[in-house]
Design a protein around this motif. Sequence first.
Motif, PDB file in Angstrom:
ATOM      1  N   ALA A 171       1.545  48.767  -8.380  1.00  0.00           N
ATOM      2  CA  ALA A 171       2.947  49.067  -8.678  1.00  0.00           C
ATOM      3  C   ALA A 171       3.146  49.552 -10.105  1.00  0.00           C
ATOM      4  N   HIS A 172       2.212  49.187 -10.995  1.00  0.00           N
ATOM      5  CA  HIS A 172       2.375  49.531 -12.406  1.00  0.00           C
ATOM      6  C   HIS A 172       1.038  49.836 -13.067  1.00  0.00           C
ATOM      7  N   PHE A 173       1.112  50.592 -14.143  1.00  0.00           N
ATOM      8  CA  PHE A 173      -0.025  50.761 -15.034  1.00  0.00           C
ATOM      9  C   PHE A 173      -0.114  49.515 -15.915  1.00  0.00           C
ATOM     10  N   PRO A 174      -1.297  49.178 -16.399  1.00  0.00           N
ATOM     11  CA  PRO A 174      -1.429  48.023 -17.300  1.00  0.00           C
ATOM     12  C   PRO A 174      -0.523  48.110 -18.526  1.00  0.00           C
ATOM     13  N   THR A 175      -0.347  49.312 -19.070  1.00  0.00           N
ATOM     14  CA  THR A 175       0.524  49.458 -20.238  1.00  0.00           C
ATOM     15  C   THR A 175       1.977  49.147 -19.902  1.00  0.00           C
ATOM     16  N   ASP A 176       2.383  49.383 -18.655  1.00  0.00           N
ATOM     17  CA  ASP A 176       3.736  49.000 -18.225  1.00  0.00           C
ATOM     18  C   ASP A 176       3.917  47.494 -18.348  1.00  0.00           C
ATOM     19  N   VAL A 177       2.895  46.776 -17.921  1.00  0.00           N
ATOM     20  CA  VAL A 177       2.948  45.315 -17.914  1.00  0.00           C
ATOM     21  C   VAL A 177       2.967  44.759 -19.337  1.00  0.00           C
ATOM     22  N   VAL A 178       2.092  45.288 -20.179  1.00  0.00           N
ATOM     23  CA  VAL A 178       2.050  44.833 -21.572  1.00  0.00           C
ATOM     24  C   VAL A 178       3.399  45.087 -22.245  1.00  0.00           C
ATOM     25  N   ALA A 179       3.934  46.280 -22.058  1.00  0.00           N
ATOM     26  CA  ALA A 179       5.235  46.618 -22.649  1.00  0.00           C
ATOM     27  C   ALA A 179       6.332  45.714 -22.103  1.00  0.00           C
ATOM     28  N   GLY A 180       6.250  45.378 -20.811  1.00  0.00           N
ATOM     29  CA  GLY A 180       7.228  44.476 -20.220  1.00  0.00           C
ATOM     30  C   GLY A 180       7.178  43.096 -20.839  1.00  0.00           C
ATOM     31  N   PHE A 181       5.977  42.606 -21.079  1.00  0.00           N
ATOM     32  CA  PHE A 181       5.821  41.298 -21.730  1.00  0.00           C
ATOM     33  C   PHE A 181       6.411  41.307 -23.138  1.00  0.00           C
ATOM     34  N   VAL A 182       6.103  42.356 -23.885  1.00  0.00           N
ATOM     35  CA  VAL A 182       6.578  42.443 -25.270  1.00  0.00           C
ATOM     36  C   VAL A 182       8.103  42.544 -25.313  1.00  0.00           C
ATOM     37  N   ALA A 183       8.663  43.426 -24.488  1.00  0.00           N
ATOM     38  CA  ALA A 183      10.116  43.604 -24.459  1.00  0.00           C
ATOM     39  C   ALA A 183      10.809  42.334 -23.973  1.00  0.00           C
TER      40      ALA A 183
END
Length: 208
Positions: A171-183
Amino acid sequence: MFVLGIIVFIKFTGKLHQGELNTFDEGVTDFFFALRSPGFTSIMTFITDMGNVIAYLIWLPVIFFVLYFAKREWSRSIEAMVILLSSFLLNIALKAYYGRVRPDPQYWLVDLTEGSLSYPSGHSMTAMAFYGFIIYLVHRYPINTALTTLLSLLFGALILMIGITRIYLGAHFPTDVVAGFVAGFAWLVLSISTLRYFRYRRDNKAKL
């Protein structure tokens, strides 16, 4: 901590747009795709559902009743709802601004809308904000050290696993997930700080 989170998010996004994180996306994605199996997919789907609306609608009354019967501040459940809704709306705004589409549909193991946006991951962002707030409440109203530590670790692991499932399920790229965690973390910090400020003002007015 909020300002630091914003700085990290902006710098991370800048590196993504410059193509510096493509290798990271490909490597992490390949790693989790190699783990795919019918049984493991069932487990990952269950975990990812803990970041869906239905799961949050179950957790909100649980928070209310736990705090109510413990004679704590039951209104914290309202705060949890506010944080959840605001992080959800903020995520929609960020996705619309960055406009990154999801990975190729052929890799999806969950039902998604073709052409839907991906950056940052909504599951990761809301999980960090909502379950992170539960961790805050666990420390705000500790029962004992061992239970507080255990619950913090469990909810922390849940946040991490929800993010990982989004990669595994395509469903997502790994960078999507990292950015989601940070935000999500930055929004959580800002939300808690704002709520504490208003509680401080309310308590001071009550003393006058």
